[in-house]
Design an enzyme around this catalytic site. Sequence first.
Site, PDB file in Angstrom:
ATOM      1  CD  GLU A 108      -2.486  -1.172   2.781  1.00  0.00           C
ATOM      2  OE1 GLU A 108      -2.364  -0.166   3.512  1.00  0.00           O
ATOM      3  OE2 GLU A 108      -3.150  -2.172   3.100  1.00  0.00           O
ATOM      4  CE  LYS A 154       4.504   5.648   7.233  1.00  0.00           C
ATOM      5  NZ  LYS A 154       4.417   7.110   7.435  1.00  0.00           N
ATOM      6  CG  ASP A 191       3.428  13.034   4.773  1.00  0.00           C
ATOM      7  OD1 ASP A 191       3.278  12.721   5.964  1.00  0.00           O
ATOM      8  OD2 ASP A 191       4.252  13.879   4.396  1.00  0.00           O
ATOM      9  CE1 TYR A 212      -4.082   2.811   8.672  1.00  0.00           C
ATOM     10  CE2 TYR A 212      -4.013   4.851   7.425  1.00  0.00           C
ATOM     11  CZ  TYR A 212      -3.902   4.179   8.627  1.00  0.00           C
ATOM     12  OH  TYR A 212      -3.620   4.853   9.779  1.00  0.00           O
ATOM     13  CB  CYS A 245      24.888  33.855  24.709  1.00  0.00           C
ATOM     14  SG  CYS A 245      23.099  33.815  24.407  1.00  0.00           S
ATOM     15  CB  CYS A 280      22.429  37.253  27.152  1.00  0.00           C
ATOM     16  SG  CYS A 280      23.331  35.724  27.501  1.00  0.00           S
ATOM     17  CB  CYS A 298      23.965  30.710  26.887  1.00  0.00           C
ATOM     18  SG  CYS A 298      23.729  32.217  27.853  1.00  0.00           S
ATOM     19  CB  CYS A 321      19.942  33.885  28.409  1.00  0.00           C
ATOM     20  SG  CYS A 321      20.153  33.694  26.629  1.00  0.00           S
TER      21      CYS A 321
END
Length: 671
Positions: free
Chosen positions: A114, A116, A118, A226, A407, A410, A425, A431
């Site tokens: 079969e 498949k 989506d 199905y 980072c 920050c 970080c 942050c």
Amino acid sequence: MDLSSVKLYIENLRKDLNRHNYNYYVLNSPQISDIEFDKLMKELESLEQEFPEFVDPLSPTQRVGSDLTKGFEHVVHVRPMMSLSNSYSIEEVDDWFNRVKKSLAKEQFNIVGELKFDGTSISITYKSGRMIRAVTRGDGTQGDDVTANVKTIKSIPLELQPGDWPEEFEIRGEILMPWDIFEKLNAEREYNEEPLFANPRNAASGTLKMQDPKEVAKRHLDARFYYLLSDNLPYDSHYKNMEAARSWGFKVSSCMKKLNSLDGVNEYIKYWDIHRKELPVATDGLVFKIDSINQQLNLGFTAKSPRWAIAYKFNPENACTPLKYVSFETGRMGIVTPVANLEPVLLSGTIVKRASLHNDDIIQELDIYEGDWLYVEKGGEIIPKITGVDKERRLPNAKKIQFVDKCPVCGTPLIKIYGEAAWCCPNHYGCRPQLTGKIEHFCARRMMNIDGIGEETTELLFDCGLVKNIADLYDLKYDNLLGLDKIGEKTANRIIDGIEASKSVPFERVIYALSIPNVGETTAKRIAKAVKSIDNMQMMSEEELTAIPDVGQIIAKSIYDFLRDPINIDIIARLKQAGIQMELSQEKLSSLGDALVGKIIVISGTFLHHSRDEYKEIIEREGAKNSSSISKKTSFVLAGDNMGPSKKEKCEKLGIPLISEEEFLEMIGGK
């Protein structure tokens, strides 16, 4: 006409309209013109208005959606919706074929191939030939009741065509958005400056969860079915059952094919690997199932998937496109992730503009320079992945991509996580993306499920200074929210109601919602069961924490450090004061026992008093472990109806006791 004649006329008119819908949307063979169909529909609408006593919720006139759904009820699946084992090569499918052949010994068997599809999975129950309920897959154990929305999908029958269908049955399939509808929808959204859907699957899923069925009807969703489930299936053959379902009015793919050899399976794969791109709907692979229902029962299931079926995923499409730049993004736990921003390229029907590079090691391994042409593919045709660099196209003076040392948000110097490739970080409480990420995570559905607070609202509340950490949520008032950008009366009420409702979320989900490093959903459940309350958890040493199942030294240290940070101590105290559940409920505490301590138990078959998942939970609560396979270590098998003969034979061979459902319940005190 007298009333009985009117009723009969209306019923016959509905049957005619249902038949014409079937011919048009399922068979693609209309027998009347659109104008004639509309005339019949208007006549029925007029009669139903004149004679409201004969209105039927499954009338063809109701497919446009008749009311506003306030929310979705959670419904437990009578039969769990398990996922399939995936394979990515013909060799893996061959291995599955040979395992089946060995398990079935000398029995002959056929396979059904079969497509498949989506889309988003759906399970629909019919009784006496009429749709009763439509439920999404959810987590496999329970899903959302979306019956009102599914009724708007014209290729799904509300009442069945005449046939020898079981009195009650369940049919499973995929709700889909065809490519042409998807493209039109995205074109409209682009024109209106709305975010585009990533792919037809997301569009179908999002549409199915819309609150207004009338809006769902406008999206023109489709479906493919199905699998048929019932205590009284018409045939022992899955193929024949689906052919029967087709005759009852269901849209069953004409690409389904009965195969009787490994060569046939391989040819089927080769054919659809090429021709799938000609289909009007999205697919992401193939499925192979043993045809005989009896043989399916004998082969049984693993913990997560049936042994009698396997999914084959198509090899991902790939393309080569220029790198525009690499951005570095800080996540909820402080991990900094590099992201390749690409010149847009079409892959598997969607436009790819970004792909994660994961960490510095991947950048170094791929040897990426500024302006490089990168090979990108979609893993499982879903997630974009960078697989290589076309170095022949590299610019002569290009600079190598370097990972940042601070980072990007920050400016805090990054630290390397011990034993991992990730950079982090350490400014966890200052942050911005870490703070907003934790708030968004806390509010999400599988955590505290605070309706109305997603990414956009989290950013808004943070910027306004109303919510700087998760405890601040419980200080919010209706007046704080009203008047904020895009927050009206309904949204404000929804948020306040959601915050109040979150106070009843069970303790194990609260642990997960706290964003303790390395503590996922499953580990949070184990911890809750072991510690029983946050107070106990806060007093435990690292050594005591490592005694909890699935909690090693790294996780134990994460928990120990998290619970001793002054900021977290204050947040937890405020959450307690707000009324959050900080201990196991009395129901769960009273159900904890030790009748099965140390035992390893396998569950097989179907049961009357509890579902398989409920029995698994009971087994864990009573101190035992669940296992998916029978071995010498198995203490006993909890044996329900329809237990496969091969498992019974293995138990006899190894001397493993079979315990009935009634014996098991008596063993644990009738719980």
